[in-house]
Every structure is written in C-alpha cells, then in structure tokens.
Design a protein around this motif. Structure first.
Motif, short mmCIF file in Angstrom:
data_model
loop_
_atom_site.label_atom_id
_atom_site.label_comp_id
_atom_site.label_asym_id
_atom_site.label_seq_id
_atom_site.Cartn_x
_atom_site.Cartn_y
_atom_site.Cartn_z
N TRP A 1 3.10 5.85 -6.04
CA TRP A 1 3.54 5.33 -4.65
C TRP A 1 4.58 6.20 -4.14
CZ3 TRP A 1 0.44 2.97 -1.84
CH2 TRP A 1 -0.44 1.76 -2.26
N LEU B 1 3.12 9.31 -2.65
CA LEU B 1 2.85 9.00 -1.37
C LEU B 1 3.78 8.79 -0.24
CD1 LEU B 1 -0.40 6.41 -1.55
CD2 LEU B 1 -0.29 8.92 -1.96
N PHE B 2 5.15 8.11 -0.59
CA PHE B 2 6.15 7.94 0.28
C PHE B 2 6.88 9.29 0.53
CE2 PHE B 2 7.72 3.34 -0.25
CZ PHE B 2 7.62 2.99 0.89
N ILE C 1 -2.31 0.98 -7.57
CA ILE C 1 -2.60 2.32 -7.08
C ILE C 1 -3.27 3.09 -8.16
CG2 ILE C 1 -0.29 3.48 -7.66
CD1 ILE C 1 -0.66 5.00 -4.93
N GLN D 1 -12.14 10.05 -2.68
CA GLN D 1 -11.45 10.72 -1.86
C GLN D 1 -10.08 11.10 -2.35
OE1 GLN D 1 -12.96 8.06 0.00
NE2 GLN D 1 -13.24 9.03 1.95
N PRO D 2 -9.35 12.18 -1.67
CA PRO D 2 -8.19 12.48 -2.16
C PRO D 2 -7.09 11.50 -1.64
CG PRO D 2 -8.55 13.92 -0.44
CD PRO D 2 -9.82 12.81 -0.47
N TRP E 1 -3.90 10.60 0.49
CA TRP E 1 -3.79 10.65 2.21
C TRP E 1 -3.59 12.07 2.54
CZ3 TRP E 1 -0.21 12.02 5.29
CH2 TRP E 1 1.02 12.09 4.88
N TRP F 1 -8.25 13.48 9.57
CA TRP F 1 -8.19 12.53 8.62
C TRP F 1 -9.36 11.56 8.53
CZ3 TRP F 1 -5.64 7.45 7.50
CH2 TRP F 1 -5.32 7.31 6.40
N ASP G 1 -12.34 10.08 5.90
CA ASP G 1 -12.52 8.80 5.69
C ASP G 1 -13.87 8.35 6.02
OD1 ASP G 1 -10.22 9.16 4.74
OD2 ASP G 1 -9.05 7.94 6.41
N ILE H 1 -15.85 5.69 4.05
CA ILE H 1 -15.21 4.40 4.08
C ILE H 1 -15.41 3.46 5.42
CG2 ILE H 1 -13.04 3.15 3.81
CD1 ILE H 1 -14.01 4.35 1.02
N VAL I 1 -8.09 5.89 0.25
CA VAL I 1 -7.85 5.74 1.64
C VAL I 1 -7.02 4.46 1.87
CG1 VAL I 1 -9.06 5.23 3.77
CG2 VAL I 1 -9.99 7.22 2.30
N GLU J 1 -5.19 3.07 -0.03
CA GLU J 1 -3.61 3.23 -0.54
C GLU J 1 -2.97 4.06 0.61
OE1 GLU J 1 -5.30 3.56 -5.15
OE2 GLU J 1 -4.31 5.60 -4.14
N GLY J 2 -3.55 5.11 1.31
CA GLY J 2 -2.89 5.78 2.46
C GLY J 2 -2.33 5.10 3.54
N VAL J 3 -3.28 4.35 3.89
CA VAL J 3 -3.28 3.48 4.95
C VAL J 3 -2.00 2.54 4.84
CG1 VAL J 3 -4.15 1.66 6.58
CG2 VAL J 3 -5.66 3.42 5.97
N ILE K 1 0.60 2.79 2.57
CA ILE K 1 1.83 3.46 2.55
C ILE K 1 2.54 3.91 3.80
CG2 ILE K 1 1.26 5.99 2.49
CD1 ILE K 1 3.81 4.36 0.10
#
Lengths: 548, 258
Positions: free
Chosen positions: A115, A118-119, A284, A303-304, A306, A393, A397, A400, B232, B234-236, B238
């Motif tokens: 996390w 990602l932050f 996560i 997916q990778p 973000w 982006w 996705d 999804i 995906v 998870e990205g949304v 964050i």
C-alpha cells in the motif's frame, strides 16, 4: 596547543548539546536551518506524503528482507496455507507465502509495503501535478523538476520490480510482458532479454537479479535523489502563492522550528497511521490465490499495479502491426506503445520548463506561484496530458470495465482508440475556456468588486445591484497575476534593408509564444484600477450598471 | 443453582432427537418420489415434450432439430437442460449476445421432465448424481492446480468472472452449485469449452469443485478483498480513499495555521 588553558567560553543551553557542539560546531548552521521559514498550503504537503511513504517503504521493506528468499530454486511448499500444500514452487514464492502466513506481522508488513508503494507513486504523481499547475518548475527550479521526473520514473521501475519479486502468477505474467517489450527493441532486443534473464524466459537467475535492483540499486539512487531534491527546496526556498505581503523576494509562513517540525513530524505519523490502518483492513495482492508462476497458466484480470496501468493500456489498444525486414521482425505493436510513447511522454515532461521558457522568453526568477487559471495554456496542456493518461489507464482496465459494466471489450477498445486522439484536445479546449473565464471574473472583481446582493432603487426608478470592493487579502491574491506578453515577431528586414536570417528561425518561436499567451485576459492596469476606484468612490456609474 | 439444573448437552440432545424424528418421518412419507430423476417414465417424457413445445420449440424447432434462432438439442443430454433451465438462462429473456442467469422460470419437476424429453431424443451427458459432486474425499490442492490451469484464464483466479470477446463474459462462480459446475464442464454452455471426463476425470472435477468451495468461503486473511478483481480496484482505492483521506487531513493541517 598544550599550553592553552581549557576555558568554557560558550553559554551552553544543555550539557549534552554543548558537548556535541564543542566538537561539531554545528549550532550556527543548525540554527539557520531551524529558523528557515516555510509557507503554508495544503497542496505543499503532497510531496511530504511521497517522502513519508518512501520512509515507510524503507522500514517495511527492511522487515521483509529478513525472510524473503530471492531464489528461483524449486521447493515443495509445506507451510500453513493448506490449498497450496505440497505444490512445487520457487523459493521466492514459498518465502512470500511464509511471510504472509507464518511470520509474525508478516502479512501486515507485506500489505504496508505494498500500500505504501501505491501511496508513494500516487502522492508523487499528484505532487507533480501541483508543481506543474502552479508553475513551480520555472526558473530557478528547473533542475529540481528534472530530478522529480527521474524520481517518478525510477519509482515506477522500483514498484514494478517489487511487484515482480513474489514470483506468483501475476508477477510472472507481468515479467513475461516486460520480456516481450525488451525483445521489441530493434536489433538488440533479443540479446538484451537473454542477457537480463540469463537465457530463455523465465530462467533461474532473474528474481535474484531483480532483487538486488529492487533493494539496493534503485532505492540507493532514489534516496540520493530525494536528498538532493530536499536540499534544493531548502536552498532555493519554497515557493508561495500570491497574497498579502508576499513578494518574489520573501517567504511568508512559519519557521521550521517549532511549527513545521511539529506539523511535519505529526504528519509523518498520520501518513504512517493511515497506511497501517488501510493495510490492516484492506487486502492487497493476495498472492496465495494466484499460485506459483507457471508459463502455462494465466488469470482473467491480470493487471499491473496502477502506475503501470497506462503502459499496459497503451499496449492493449495498439493495433497489431508488425513488419518483417530481411527476416528481422519489427514489432510496432510493442515498440510504439511500450517504448516510443513512454519515451516521448517522459522526455517532454522533463523538458517542459524549457519549452515554456522558450515560448515566454521569460528569464526572471519566479518564487511566487501562478494560480492555474493565470497560465491558461499551461493548465490546459496539463489537463490534456492527464486526460491522455486516463484514456491509457482505462484501456489497461478494459476487461475489468467490460465485466463490471457489462460492456463489450472490443467496443471499449475501439472507443478508446478514437478517444485517445479526440478527448485530449477537447479537454485542452474546455480547460482553456474555463481558465479564461475565471481570468475575466478576476478582472471583473478587481475593477468592479463583487456583487453584494444589495439592490438599490434609483430616484428615476432604475434598479441596480451594489458592487463592493473585494477584501485586501483577496485583492492581493488577484493582483498576483503576472501577465506575459507574446514575443514580438522579429523584423524580417533589418535596419539596412538586409534580410534578417534569424527571422525565419524565430517565426516558429513567435507562433508558439502567441499560442501560449495571445488570448490571455490582461490584468487591469494601474490606470484602470485607479479609474475603477474613483467610480466606486463617486457611486455607481452608468457604465458599470450597463455592464451587467 | 436453578439455572444449571439441565445438563449443558440437553439442548443438543433435544434438537438431535427432534431433527432425527422429522427427517425419518419425511423419508417415510416421500420414499416413492425420491429417485424420480434417474428413471424417466413415459409420462414424464410426454410432460417434458408438452413443455418443450410450449416454451422452447419457437427457437429450437418442434422436433428440437434447431432453427436459425437456436441450436439443435438432439444429443445435448439432460445435463444441458438442467443447467440452462435450472440456472434461469433458458428460456432466453431476449435475443442477446449471451444468456443471463436469473431465477428459474420452471419448477424442478418441470425441468426434470424437459430434461427427460431432451435425453430421450439422443444420447448425451446425464444430470450428475449426488455421488459425482460429493467432495468429501476431494483434493483441494490438486483442485487449485487444475482450476488455475483450466478455469482461471476466463473465470479469474478467484472465480470472480472475467470478460470474453464482443461483450461475452465468463460468469462469477461465487454462488455456483457443485452440480452446476459439473454440468457446465460436461456440456460446455455458451462460450465454455467441454471438459469431458476424458480431459478432466470425474475425481478431478470433484477436486475443482472442492477448490471452488474454498474460494466461495472467501477467507481473507488480509482484510476486505475489494472484489478480488486484482490491482485495478487497489489502484482506484488508493486514489479515492487513501489519498482522499490524506488530502482532507492536509487541508485540515493547512487550515489550522491561519
């Protein structure tokens, strides 16, 4: 030396402190540092979030290294996660499972690490937007902008390396794509991929190689660059928004000690706390569901993370084009989206301060920030870039989106192939329109004040709304608008009637400059302001009323 | 003490006796209706034919030979009928790219009748027996391996479904019954390939079901699973939640200084 009588000629605030200072003589420099003034604005804390996430990454990452085994040696899993018991897997994956299920606080640490990553990248990206939209990259801070661009690039690579280390199905699928991208480099691609993987994919070496890159090489460079980045902020002083008492040559705010020490220190714990809270509550990358990497397996929704999604998206919407030249295949379908487009994106990002300076011809130092509306072309370009990025982006996705909204993945891809060209120019136009509208509003506020809501009936029966001058604080903000005139065209013929060779070269620059600055709404001149003030003093004029 | 006069196990004993009696009584009453699915009586086939002519023949043809609107049903077997009608996919709500699962339109008895009728038209896979979906001796580890090798590329590694081409999709398996899973494998509905008993043995099918049941338990050692759609969501998360919280706090810290 031995003849000098030891004397204590300094008035020490504390025994230990003076003992240190007697040896390091640091108090002079330190006190200068501690007295440093920083301006206050919430958006200045986005970079702090990135910095603190980086510290969290270093701490949690160190914990993970104590148990992670970067080895592709095949072992049989015998840990406590029952559905994978007895399965052959790499030691890297087995140790990641071990961290998740058998190491005390291991899963929490893994989730904190992920996390926080990602932050880190999200905060860096938003910090970049703040710096861009406020023009904080202008002289004298161009170098720090370039360092920031490098930090972002390395951060993305570092994140991808970390994502690839657990050697689960998702990691391996990502690495397979990375290998394909490497192979798409003309001439040297195949050799490069073989060299990095130590032979055919996946080989036995890559995880351990990636590990030293992930925990040593890139973090080392990141740490060094973050340090330089911060020293430059200190040395060049922080920029500030225009406002009462704020000029190009001062900084209005609070001293580092005690206010910012407390604020920044407290904010570090808040960032750490929020990261830990999220990591404790929200899963996560549940690697145990993915299973060990096997080239024969793949999962829907691969997916990778973000920050790589845009790159994956570019590959997904690129038409399938290949050329065969003398038995050598050029894969445009990977070369363009995965190497050419990112190359153009990051190069133009890094060079942007010079592009804008070239258009403005502005060589002044800027310590006061622009409000985004006061640089309409820049702001519009920024929004255009964001919309371009978002289109990529969304492309990443597409499956999804198709699943979640019951749409056709083919139609999404076709739509995005068009949208990637259509949406960014629209975003540019709309943003510029908004900025110019806001500029007109600001000009209006300065000249005529704000609409007070009080309606007055004049003796002859007409109704007018009374306008009141804006507050001094707001006026200072509005007056902070610095207009830049487009560069004048160089004369085609010089004083002696000879053709000016520079003129042709300058033509493109003049055009660029006009594109940047020609439609700017000029801030009211001193004379206009004085006139407006006299109107206000003498009561509402007819001119003012008719303007509404 | 007055409260502990009864033995702690008394409640369970009473419950056990009550349930046992009810079960035994029910079994005694309904013995003749229990094994109905295995042997199709002539009347059941007739009833099924009648239902077929009313509800299905407009697309599948009066002799189930198929038409431009629907495939032939000769030889698809009872399992296909049980899956398609039992999951509500048939009758089709409307001409669409793919049949949507919805509450079944027909009763169990009616479905059994139609299945018997279709089975009588030509040999095809039968409705799996209770033994075929019994997972007591199934191997969850092998099931996981088989699932990741054969199923996850469409249904996602956690069985949450995924996109196929041109608006088709592989459904979410989180509420799939074991019988439905076997029927889907042996009949290959919609876009799904057939996984015959030669490709995946009956025992391996049980292993897969066992693994799907494991996934359906949704044990999340890491916390909320965000739908298990992968990175995906998870990205949304964050950006919307993580960065959202920190920006609100930043604004608060920034505002305090004024």
């Amino acid at each position: 030396m031995s003849t000098v009588t030891p004397t204590n000629n300094t008035v020490a605030p504390g025994g230990a402190a003076s003992w240190v200072d007697d040896r390091l003589h640091a108090s002079g420099g330190l006190s200068k540092l501690l007295k440093k003034v920083f301006p206050d604005h919430w958006s200045f804390m986005l970079g702090e979030v990135a910095l603190y996430s980086f510290i969290i990454l270093l701490l949690s990452g160190t914990y993970l290294t104590l148990w992670f085994k970067p080895s592709m040696t095949e072992v049989i899993y015998n840990g406590s996660y029952m559905p994978l018991k007895g399965i052959k897997m790499s030691e890297a994956y087995a140790s990641t499972l071990n961290i998740s299920f058998d190491v005390r606080a291991g899963l929490l640490m893994r989730q904190i690490h992920h996390w926080a990553a990602l932050f880190f990248l999200a905060a860096m990206s938003v910090h970049l937007m703040r710096v861009f939209f406020t023009g904080a990259f202008r002289k004298p801070r161009e170098m720090n902008w370039v360092i920031g661009t490098v930090l972002l690039t390395l951060g993305i690579l570092e994140g991808f390396a970390g994502y690839s280390l657990p050697d689960d199905l998702l990691s391996g699928t990502g690495l397979r794509i990375a290998e394909g991208i490497m192979q798409a480099i003309p001439l040297v691609g195949t050799y490069l991929a073989m060299f990095l993987f130590g032979g055919e994919f996946p080989g036995n070496d890559f995880i351990s190689r990636l590990y030293s890159v992930h925990i040593l090489l890139i973090p080392g460079i990141l740490l060094a660059l973050v340090t330089v980045h911060l020293i430059m902020v200190f040395y060049q002083k922080h920029t500030q928004f225009p406002g009462a008492g704020r000029t190009e040559s001062n900084v209005v705010g609070f001293r580092l000690y005690p206010i910012y020490m407390a604020k920044a220190g407290g904010f570090f714990f808040i960032v750490f706390g929020v990261t830990t809270l999220i990591s404790a509550l929200v899963a996560i990358n549940p690697i145990w569901l993915y299973g060990p990497y096997t080239p024969s397996q793949v999962t829907a929704g691969s997916q990778p993370d973000w920050y790589m999604g845009w790159l994956d998206g570019a590959v997904r919407i690129m038409p399938n084009l290949e050329t065969n030249i003398l038995g050598h295949t050029i894969s445009w379908n990977l070369l363009v989206p995965a190497l050419v487009i990112p190359g153009i994106m990051f190069t133009s990002l890094g060079l942007y301060p010079w592009i804008e300076a070239f258009a403005s011809g502005d060589k002044r130092e800027h310590n006061l920030l622009d409000r985004p509306r006061n640089a309409p072309t820049r702001t519009a370009l920024g929004v255009m870039a964001i919309s371009f990025y978002l289109m990529l982006w969304f492309s990443g996705d597409n499956d999804i989106i198709a699943t979640a909204f019951h749409l056709s993945i083919n139609q999404i891809t076709q739509t995005l192939r068009i949208a990637i060209f259509v949406v960014p120019p629209i975003a540019y136009k709309v943003t510029k329109h908004f900025c110019l509208g806001l500029q007109r509003k600001d000009r209006e506020l300065l000249l005529h004040g704000y609409e007070s809501g009080e309606v007055l009936r004049l003796p002859h029966g007409e109704f007018i709304e009374i306008h009141k001058p804006v507050s001094l604080e707001e006026k200072a903000v509005l007056m902070g608008k610095a207009d830049i005139a487009p560069l004048p065209a160089a004369p085609a013929i010089d004083a002696n009637g000879v053709e000016n060779p520079a003129a042709r070269k300058e033509k493109a620059r003049t055009r660029l400059s006009a594109w940047f600055y020609a439609d700017n709404v000029a801030a009211p001149s001193a004379q206009e302001l004085a006139e407006a003030e006299s109107h206000a003093v003498h009561g509402s004029s007819h001119e003012e009323i008719s303007a509404h | 003490m007055a409260l502990s006069r009864r033995h702690p196990a008394a409640l369970f004993a009473v419950l056990f006796v009550a349930l046992g009696t009810t079960g035994a009584a029910y079994a005694a009453v309904s013995t003749d209706t229990a094994p109905k699915a295995s042997v199709a009586s002539a009347t059941q086939v007739d009833q099924g034919k009648q239902l077929f002519l009313e509800g299905c023949s407009s697309c599948h043809g009066v002799a189930a030979q198929g038409s431009s609107n629907g495939p032939s049903l000769i030889g698809v077997g009872a399992a296909a009928v049980d899956f398609q009608v039992g999951s509500g996919r048939m009758p089709l709500a409307g001409p669409n790219i793919q049949a949507v699962d919805k509450p079944p339109v027909y009763s169990e008895e009616e479905i059994a009748a139609m299945a018997a009728y279709v089975a009588s038209l030509g040999a095809g896979p039968a409705i799996p027996s209770d033994e075929a979906v019994d997972t007591t001796n199934a191997d969850v580890v092998l099931g996981g391996e088989l699932f990741r090798t054969n199923c996850s590329q469409c249904h996602n590694v956690a069985g949450r479904g995924g996109a196929l081409s041109n608006g088709r999709w592989a459904p979410n398996l989180m509420s799939s019954e074991p019988k439905e899973v076997v029927e889907a494998m042996i009949t290959g509905p919609q876009n799904m390939p057939v996984f015959s008993d030669k490709t995946i043995t009956p025992q391996e099918k049980k292993d897969i079901i066992r693994y799907i049941q494991e996934l359906q338990k949704s044990n999340n050692p890491g916390g909320a699973d965000l739908g298990r759609f992968g990175p995906v969501t998870e990205g949304v998360f964050i950006f919307l939640v993580g960065l959202g919280i920190l920006i609100v706090i930043s604004v608060w810290i920034g505002a305090k200084a004024r």
